[in-house]
Write an enzyme that holds these catalytic residues in place. Sequence first.
Site, PDB file in Angstrom:
ATOM      1  N   CYS A 114       0.996  -1.128   0.083  1.00  0.00           N
ATOM      2  CA  CYS A 114       0.026   0.244   0.109  1.00  0.00           C
ATOM      3  C   CYS A 114       0.933   1.221  -0.050  1.00  0.00           C
ATOM      4  CB  CYS A 114      -0.850  -0.063   1.260  1.00  0.00           C
ATOM      5  SG  CYS A 114       0.137   0.102   2.735  1.00  0.00           S
ATOM      6  N   CYS A 170       3.451   1.236   2.970  1.00  0.00           N
ATOM      7  CA  CYS A 170       4.217   0.457   2.898  1.00  0.00           C
ATOM      8  C   CYS A 170       5.264   0.970   1.870  1.00  0.00           C
ATOM      9  CB  CYS A 170       3.831  -0.827   2.088  1.00  0.00           C
ATOM     10  SG  CYS A 170       2.550  -1.698   2.914  1.00  0.00           S
ATOM     11  N   ARG A 176       9.023   1.872   3.229  1.00  0.00           N
ATOM     12  CA  ARG A 176      10.105   1.044   2.331  1.00  0.00           C
ATOM     13  C   ARG A 176      11.277   2.390   2.192  1.00  0.00           C
ATOM     14  NH1 ARG A 176       8.690  -2.132  -2.836  1.00  0.00           N
ATOM     15  NH2 ARG A 176       7.505  -3.548  -1.030  1.00  0.00           N
ATOM     16  N   CYS A 206      -5.872   5.391   3.934  1.00  0.00           N
ATOM     17  CA  CYS A 206      -4.840   6.280   3.364  1.00  0.00           C
ATOM     18  C   CYS A 206      -5.149   6.626   1.648  1.00  0.00           C
ATOM     19  CB  CYS A 206      -3.535   5.481   3.579  1.00  0.00           C
ATOM     20  SG  CYS A 206      -3.672   3.777   2.569  1.00  0.00           S
ATOM     21  N   CYS A 263      -4.201  -0.170   2.854  1.00  0.00           N
ATOM     22  CA  CYS A 263      -3.627   0.160   3.984  1.00  0.00           C
ATOM     23  C   CYS A 263      -4.212  -0.417   5.171  1.00  0.00           C
ATOM     24  CB  CYS A 263      -3.159   1.749   4.371  1.00  0.00           C
ATOM     25  SG  CYS A 263      -2.316   2.656   3.312  1.00  0.00           S
TER      26      CYS A 263
END
Length: 173
Positions: free
Chosen positions: A41, A44, A48, A105, A131
């Site tokens: 998502c 994420c 990252r 999100c 999300c």
Amino acid sequence: MIEFLRHLVTTRLAWGLLAASALFLELCALFFQHVLGLQPCVMCIYERLAVLGVLCAGLLGMAAPQKWYIRWGAMLLWGYSSLKGLQLALKHVDYQMNPSPFNVCSPYADFPSWLPLDQWLPWLFLPSGDCGEITWQFLSFSMPQWLVAFFAAYLLVFIVIAIVDLIKRRCCN
């Protein structure tokens, strides 16, 4: 103990371990995405990027850990990335634990127009998941909950190392 930590912050091994741990997290994320088929998502993707910031800090610190300006540049990047990652992971956990139509999100990554990472490297930065969805758990903790622990550990170690490096200048030399 302080003497050991003072020495540790100026070694390439310590910075290499920091970079290796972040690289391990990035490789895990890519494994989950491209091998297990779990779609990241937008949170994420942002998390990252925070891990990539820690990885870059480790690599920068490895370049010349004895030079205080390189070391502190790497440490500031490490601290900022850890803090930002922790904030993002906590918000992601909130999306998962308190789902509602008003607590969601964005489906799109909000990269600046001069750095459209989702267009340049879609295999790494294109969000396609939700999300609020929990698609994976280990020991009954979701991925963002594990990231809270990792980023908190990164931040805690950063604070200890920063304090030790500052103490080095105030005493004992």
